[in-house]
Design an enzyme around this catalytic site. Structure first.
Site, short mmCIF file in Angstrom:
data_model
loop_
_atom_site.label_atom_id
_atom_site.label_comp_id
_atom_site.label_asym_id
_atom_site.label_seq_id
_atom_site.Cartn_x
_atom_site.Cartn_y
_atom_site.Cartn_z
N GLY A 25 62.31 103.69 4.11
CA GLY A 25 61.54 104.90 3.90
C GLY A 25 60.50 105.15 4.97
O GLY A 25 60.79 105.17 6.17
N TYR A 178 49.83 103.97 -11.31
CA TYR A 178 50.17 104.17 -9.90
C TYR A 178 49.08 104.98 -9.20
O TYR A 178 48.64 104.64 -8.10
CB TYR A 178 51.52 104.88 -9.77
CG TYR A 178 51.87 105.24 -8.34
CD1 TYR A 178 52.33 104.25 -7.46
CD2 TYR A 178 51.75 106.54 -7.88
CE1 TYR A 178 52.64 104.57 -6.15
CE2 TYR A 178 52.07 106.86 -6.57
CZ TYR A 178 52.51 105.88 -5.71
OH TYR A 178 52.83 106.19 -4.39
#
Length: 327
Positions: A25, A178
């Site tokens: 990524g 998160y």
């Protein structure tokens, strides 16, 4: 701020040693662009097979690239310390550290090898400890920079540092946890700059975020069949390419226009896509007393203390020592 900044604007990175955490990524795109610019790139990740594949792909795109893989598990403080020791034995300095790797929204609470909640422990505490272990090498770097990845999720109303449940033991909800881990990363980047200025470490600390980008984070953590994974798969066109999402990080890591203590993200659609621009930090990230308390607690949790690692001699020290021997 340069308009529509791209990788074509990256100045030569020859002679610079760059550590990037994450093998795929955004991390891969960072490593590829920096290798193409001539940097000596170390890809640091948990999976040797993925690391080797990333190195192979970069060598195919950039023949003769200076790129290597080093194993590190950011969810294991022992692995992080071992990585720091290996680099200290093999490298004279580190010029850029990109704290990029992360995990996102596992559906159930999980913990790291040291018992920390997985997202907070990996995304934030792991990179906090890594930066501390590499501080002596960064101190010998040329205009050293530390770039730490945050997220648009850090501006969520649920993103607040809860010292009473820092490890989400009582209340685990994947996305809010998160968001808090990424807020902690942003606060760390700002606090690192303040402490570097106060202590004279000479480190430039910058934060960045990639907007909403097509990476495998959602597929790898909650899974392809989760609600988030299905959105990522079926509405892929809403996510900008990873190479575009990497631009704010690359700008922060290389541009002479990047400001110390700055924060960069994409310029369009509420900072979700586009070219690098000054990002707007959420107000909670600017709470300096909270950031200082989080830093002190993080040192206790990880067992590291910034500035107390064995100092390496500077280039000037080595030159002076050589001159003394000649006399």
């Amino acid at each position: 701020m340069p308009k529509n900044w791209t990788t074509e604007s990256i100045p030569s990175q020859r002679g610079r040693t760059i550590v990037v955490t994450g093998t795929g990524g955004l991390g891969f795109e960072d490593a590829l662009a920096l290798a193409r610019a001539g940097g000596d790139v170390i890809i640091a990740g948990r999976n040797p097979a993925k690391g080797a594949a990333a190195v192979t792909r970069i060598n195919q795109s950039v023949p003769g690239a200076a790129v290597t893989f080093e194993a590190i598990d950011l969810g294991d403080l022992g692995s992080i310390a071992a990585f720091g020791r290996r680099l200290g034995d093999s490298r004279e300095s580190v010029d850029v550290l990109i704290n990029n790797a992360g995990v996102m929204t596992p559906p159930h609470r999980r913990t790291t090898a040291d018992g920390f909640e997985l997202q907070f422990g990996t995304n934030y505490l792991g990179h906090f400890a890594l930066t501390a272990h590499l501080l002596p090498l960064l101190g010998r770097g040329q205009n050293p920079r530390v770039v730490t990845l945050s997220s648009v999720a850090a501006r969520s109303s649920s993103a607040a540092i809860n010292f009473d449940d820092l490890q989400a033991e009582r209340d685990y909800k994947p996305m809010p946890v998160y968001s808090r881990s990424k807020l902690a990363c942003l606060m760390f980047a700002f606090e690192l700059q303040r402490r570097s200025d106060a202590a004279g470490w000479g480190i430039t600390s910058i934060a960045a975020h990639p907007g909403i980008s097509r990476t495998d984070l959602l597929h790898n953590a909650p899974g392809r069949r989760s609600a988030q994974g299905l959105v990522r798969s079926l509405l892929w066109f809403l996510f900008q390419p990873a190479a575009q999402g990497a631009l704010p990080t690359l700008f922060a890591a290389t541009s002479p226009h990047a400001r110390k203590g700055g924060y960069y993200g994409p310029d369009k659609l509420s900072e979700t896509r586009g070219y690098p621009i000054d990002a707007r930090p959420p107000k909670q990230s600017l709470e300096t007393q909270v950031a200082s308390r989080l830093w002190d607690l993080s040192e206790k949790l990880t067992g590291v203390r910034f500035g107390e690692q064995k100092a390496l001699p500077t280039v000037a020290d080595l030159d002076a020592s050589a001159a003394d021997r000649e006399i």
